[in-house]
Design a protein around this motif. Structure first.
Motif, PDB file in Angstrom:
ATOM      1  N   VAL A 116       0.857  -1.167   0.000  1.00  0.00           N
ATOM      2  CA  VAL A 116       0.000   0.000   0.000  1.00  0.00           C
ATOM      3  C   VAL A 116       0.903   1.230   0.000  1.00  0.00           C
ATOM      4  CG1 VAL A 116      -1.863   1.179   1.221  1.00  0.00           C
ATOM      5  CG2 VAL A 116      -1.687  -1.297   1.341  1.00  0.00           C
ATOM      6  N   VAL A 117       0.576   2.186  -0.858  1.00  0.00           N
ATOM      7  CA  VAL A 117       1.359   3.417  -0.936  1.00  0.00           C
ATOM      8  C   VAL A 117       0.449   4.607  -0.654  1.00  0.00           C
ATOM      9  CG1 VAL A 117       3.120   2.512  -2.490  1.00  0.00           C
ATOM     10  CG2 VAL A 117       1.042   3.464  -3.462  1.00  0.00           C
ATOM     11  N   PRO A 118       0.970   5.688  -0.171  1.00  0.00           N
ATOM     12  CA  PRO A 118       2.366   6.015   0.126  1.00  0.00           C
ATOM     13  C   PRO A 118       2.837   5.364   1.425  1.00  0.00           C
ATOM     14  CG  PRO A 118       0.969   7.900   0.602  1.00  0.00           C
ATOM     15  CD  PRO A 118       0.082   6.838   0.019  1.00  0.00           C
ATOM     16  N   MET A 119       3.849   4.521   1.310  1.00  0.00           N
ATOM     17  CA  MET A 119       4.371   3.738   2.413  1.00  0.00           C
ATOM     18  C   MET A 119       4.782   4.615   3.599  1.00  0.00           C
ATOM     19  SD  MET A 119       7.837   1.467   2.635  1.00  0.00           S
ATOM     20  CE  MET A 119       7.461   0.289   1.368  1.00  0.00           C
ATOM     21  N   GLU A 120       5.453   5.701   3.321  1.00  0.00           N
ATOM     22  CA  GLU A 120       5.944   6.559   4.406  1.00  0.00           C
ATOM     23  C   GLU A 120       4.791   7.127   5.217  1.00  0.00           C
ATOM     24  OE1 GLU A 120       6.637   6.832   1.201  1.00  0.00           O
ATOM     25  OE2 GLU A 120       8.762   7.196   0.847  1.00  0.00           O
ATOM     26  N   ASP A 121       3.724   7.566   4.547  1.00  0.00           N
ATOM     27  CA  ASP A 121       2.566   8.118   5.254  1.00  0.00           C
ATOM     28  C   ASP A 121       1.886   7.047   6.102  1.00  0.00           C
ATOM     29  OD1 ASP A 121       3.089  10.469   3.973  1.00  0.00           O
ATOM     30  OD2 ASP A 121       1.272  10.473   2.754  1.00  0.00           O
ATOM     31  N   ILE A 122       1.775   5.856   5.556  1.00  0.00           N
ATOM     32  CA  ILE A 122       1.093   4.780   6.270  1.00  0.00           C
ATOM     33  C   ILE A 122       1.876   4.405   7.520  1.00  0.00           C
ATOM     34  CG2 ILE A 122       0.455   2.332   6.108  1.00  0.00           C
ATOM     35  CD1 ILE A 122      -0.180   3.031   3.090  1.00  0.00           C
ATOM     36  N   ASN A 123       3.199   4.350   7.426  1.00  0.00           N
ATOM     37  CA  ASN A 123       4.018   3.964   8.567  1.00  0.00           C
ATOM     38  C   ASN A 123       4.205   5.080   9.584  1.00  0.00           C
ATOM     39  OD1 ASN A 123       4.558   1.235   8.144  1.00  0.00           O
ATOM     40  ND2 ASN A 123       6.071   1.714   6.594  1.00  0.00           N
ATOM     41  N   LEU A 124       3.943   6.316   9.211  1.00  0.00           N
ATOM     42  CA  LEU A 124       4.113   7.433  10.148  1.00  0.00           C
ATOM     43  C   LEU A 124       2.794   8.174  10.330  1.00  0.00           C
ATOM     44  CD1 LEU A 124       7.574   8.768   8.978  1.00  0.00           C
ATOM     45  CD2 LEU A 124       7.050   7.553  11.111  1.00  0.00           C
ATOM     46  N   HIS A 125       1.941   7.623  11.127  1.00  0.00           N
ATOM     47  CA  HIS A 125       0.683   8.218  11.587  1.00  0.00           C
ATOM     48  C   HIS A 125      -0.500   8.125  10.639  1.00  0.00           C
ATOM     49  CE1 HIS A 125       2.090   9.467  15.419  1.00  0.00           C
ATOM     50  NE2 HIS A 125       3.076  10.140  14.898  1.00  0.00           N
ATOM     51  N   PHE A 126      -0.367   7.658   9.419  1.00  0.00           N
ATOM     52  CA  PHE A 126      -1.504   7.417   8.525  1.00  0.00           C
ATOM     53  C   PHE A 126      -2.499   8.577   8.592  1.00  0.00           C
ATOM     54  CE2 PHE A 126      -4.701   3.958   7.119  1.00  0.00           C
ATOM     55  CZ  PHE A 126      -4.391   4.170   5.803  1.00  0.00           C
ATOM     56  N   THR A 127      -3.661   8.393   9.212  1.00  0.00           N
ATOM     57  CA  THR A 127      -4.616   9.499   9.347  1.00  0.00           C
ATOM     58  C   THR A 127      -4.568  10.110  10.738  1.00  0.00           C
ATOM     59  OG1 THR A 127      -6.383   8.003  10.005  1.00  0.00           O
ATOM     60  CG2 THR A 127      -6.188   8.506   7.646  1.00  0.00           C
ATOM     61  N   GLY A 128      -3.710   9.604  11.596  1.00  0.00           N
ATOM     62  CA  GLY A 128      -3.553  10.169  12.935  1.00  0.00           C
ATOM     63  C   GLY A 128      -4.472   9.585  13.993  1.00  0.00           C
ATOM     64  N   ASP A 129      -5.266   8.569  13.644  1.00  0.00           N
ATOM     65  CA  ASP A 129      -6.232   8.027  14.597  1.00  0.00           C
ATOM     66  C   ASP A 129      -5.577   7.386  15.813  1.00  0.00           C
ATOM     67  OD1 ASP A 129      -8.173   8.904  12.913  1.00  0.00           O
ATOM     68  OD2 ASP A 129      -8.795   6.934  12.206  1.00  0.00           O
ATOM     69  N   PHE A 130      -4.528   6.571  15.611  1.00  0.00           N
ATOM     70  CA  PHE A 130      -3.864   5.951  16.766  1.00  0.00           C
ATOM     71  C   PHE A 130      -3.309   7.023  17.696  1.00  0.00           C
ATOM     72  CE2 PHE A 130      -2.386   1.340  15.740  1.00  0.00           C
ATOM     73  CZ  PHE A 130      -3.691   0.915  15.798  1.00  0.00           C
ATOM     74  N   HIS A 131      -2.707   8.029  17.119  1.00  0.00           N
ATOM     75  CA  HIS A 131      -2.146   9.118  17.918  1.00  0.00           C
ATOM     76  C   HIS A 131      -3.253   9.798  18.724  1.00  0.00           C
ATOM     77  CE1 HIS A 131       0.542  12.321  19.083  1.00  0.00           C
ATOM     78  NE2 HIS A 131      -0.336  13.199  18.633  1.00  0.00           N
ATOM     79  N   ALA A 132      -4.382  10.072  18.092  1.00  0.00           N
ATOM     80  CA  ALA A 132      -5.494  10.736  18.772  1.00  0.00           C
ATOM     81  C   ALA A 132      -6.021   9.889  19.927  1.00  0.00           C
ATOM     82  CB  ALA A 132      -6.609  11.042  17.774  1.00  0.00           C
ATOM     83  N   ILE A 133      -6.109   8.581  19.736  1.00  0.00           N
ATOM     84  CA  ILE A 133      -6.587   7.687  20.796  1.00  0.00           C
ATOM     85  C   ILE A 133      -5.606   7.694  21.964  1.00  0.00           C
ATOM     86  CG2 ILE A 133      -6.977   5.257  21.387  1.00  0.00           C
ATOM     87  CD1 ILE A 133      -8.094   4.979  18.470  1.00  0.00           C
ATOM     88  N   GLY A 134      -4.316   7.618  21.667  1.00  0.00           N
ATOM     89  CA  GLY A 134      -3.307   7.646  22.725  1.00  0.00           C
ATOM     90  C   GLY A 134      -3.338   8.945  23.509  1.00  0.00           C
ATOM     91  N   ILE A 135      -3.457  10.059  22.812  1.00  0.00           N
ATOM     92  CA  ILE A 135      -3.508  11.366  23.481  1.00  0.00           C
ATOM     93  C   ILE A 135      -4.763  11.483  24.350  1.00  0.00           C
ATOM     94  CG2 ILE A 135      -3.810  13.854  23.048  1.00  0.00           C
ATOM     95  CD1 ILE A 135      -0.943  12.862  22.690  1.00  0.00           C
ATOM     96  N   ALA A 136      -5.920  11.038  23.843  1.00  0.00           N
ATOM     97  CA  ALA A 136      -7.160  11.107  24.618  1.00  0.00           C
ATOM     98  C   ALA A 136      -7.045  10.250  25.885  1.00  0.00           C
ATOM     99  CB  ALA A 136      -8.342  10.653  23.769  1.00  0.00           C
ATOM    100  N   HIS A 137      -6.489   9.059  25.753  1.00  0.00           N
ATOM    101  CA  HIS A 137      -6.313   8.168  26.905  1.00  0.00           C
ATOM    102  C   HIS A 137      -5.398   8.830  27.947  1.00  0.00           C
ATOM    103  CE1 HIS A 137      -5.969   4.195  28.886  1.00  0.00           C
ATOM    104  NE2 HIS A 137      -4.799   4.681  29.242  1.00  0.00           N
ATOM    105  N   ASN A 138      -4.287   9.366  27.493  1.00  0.00           N
ATOM    106  CA  ASN A 138      -3.340   9.988  28.420  1.00  0.00           C
ATOM    107  C   ASN A 138      -3.889  11.276  29.026  1.00  0.00           C
ATOM    108  OD1 ASN A 138      -1.505   7.932  28.158  1.00  0.00           O
ATOM    109  ND2 ASN A 138      -0.421   8.903  26.469  1.00  0.00           N
ATOM    110  N   LEU A 139      -4.745  11.978  28.297  1.00  0.00           N
ATOM    111  CA  LEU A 139      -5.392  13.171  28.861  1.00  0.00           C
ATOM    112  C   LEU A 139      -6.275  12.768  30.038  1.00  0.00           C
ATOM    113  CD1 LEU A 139      -6.193  16.159  28.892  1.00  0.00           C
ATOM    114  CD2 LEU A 139      -7.927  15.605  27.167  1.00  0.00           C
ATOM    115  N   LEU A 140      -7.045  11.694  29.872  1.00  0.00           N
ATOM    116  CA  LEU A 140      -7.878  11.220  30.976  1.00  0.00           C
ATOM    117  C   LEU A 140      -7.016  10.805  32.170  1.00  0.00           C
ATOM    118  CD1 LEU A 140     -10.569   9.169  29.057  1.00  0.00           C
ATOM    119  CD2 LEU A 140     -10.846  11.396  30.170  1.00  0.00           C
ATOM    120  N   ALA A 141      -5.892  10.149  31.914  1.00  0.00           N
ATOM    121  CA  ALA A 141      -4.984   9.768  32.996  1.00  0.00           C
ATOM    122  C   ALA A 141      -4.463  11.008  33.721  1.00  0.00           C
ATOM    123  CB  ALA A 141      -3.825   8.938  32.436  1.00  0.00           C
TER     124      ALA A 141
END
Length: 187
Positions: A116-141
């Motif tokens: 799947v291309v663009p490989m670099e985008d996919i491997n570095l945050h894609f659409t940012g969803d994982f990052h957003a979930i991690g930030i939301a979880h840590n905000l609650l903590a």
């Protein structure tokens, strides 16, 4: 030729055009992330209720080969093969973990000519969803921690709260961190 060389030589078609030409999905139902990635709206999915169900092939729990072919490569190759024989095929992949960026596991975007291309985008945050979930979880903590630090007016039982911080990274040095809390009374 290496995977990255193959990926960088690929001629990509803008996702808006691809969705319209291959799947008859109007641009208004796509939320683009650049020219080559987009999220599909739930409203569009709701319009498909009257259509007959398609077939699902689930590729999971595969042991990668020494060359790195795993679930993504198999899924992309299977999708390409089915399209090649005239089937209208979509593949759905989850956003990869950041581990692949640091040589922990495979490339997370497939391999060879089944990637799947663009490989670099996919491997570095894609659409940012994982990052957003991690930030939301840590905000609650952090909110829980700060509430307790500021006096715990809700009388949270600190012996029963177990809320770990999260990080989408395989970093050995962060696996065994112990946080101790020393409470000081304000003067």
């Amino acid at each position: 030729m290496s995977d990255i060389e193959i990926a960088q030589q690929a001629r990509m078609k803008p996702i808006i055009d691809l969705a319209r030409e291959q799947l008859n999905i109007p641009a208004k139902h796509l939320d683009p992330y650049g020219h080559y990635k987009a999220k599909l709206s739930l409203e569009y999915i709701d319009t498909l209720q009257e259509r007959p169900n398609g077939k699902l092939i689930l590729v999971t729990a595969i042991s990668p080969t020494p060359a790195g072919e795993g679930k993504t490569t198999t899924t992309v190759g299977l999708g390409d093969a089915l399209n090649h024989i005239g089937k209208k095929t979509l593949i759905c992949l989850r956003e990869p973990a950041l581990g692949p960026c640091f040589g922990v596991k495979g490339g997370a975007a497939g391999g060879g000519y089944a990637q799947v291309v663009p490989m670099e985008d996919i491997n570095l945050h894609f659409t940012g969803d994982f990052h957003a979930i991690g930030i939301a979880h840590n905000l609650l903590a952090a909110l829980i921690d700060n509430h307790i630090h500021q006096g715990n007016s809700l009388n949270l039982d600190t012996r029963r709260i177990h809320w770990k911080r999260v990080m989408d990274m395989n970093d050995r040095s962060l696996r065994n961190i112990v946080v101790t809390r020393v409470m000081f009374k304000r003067p």
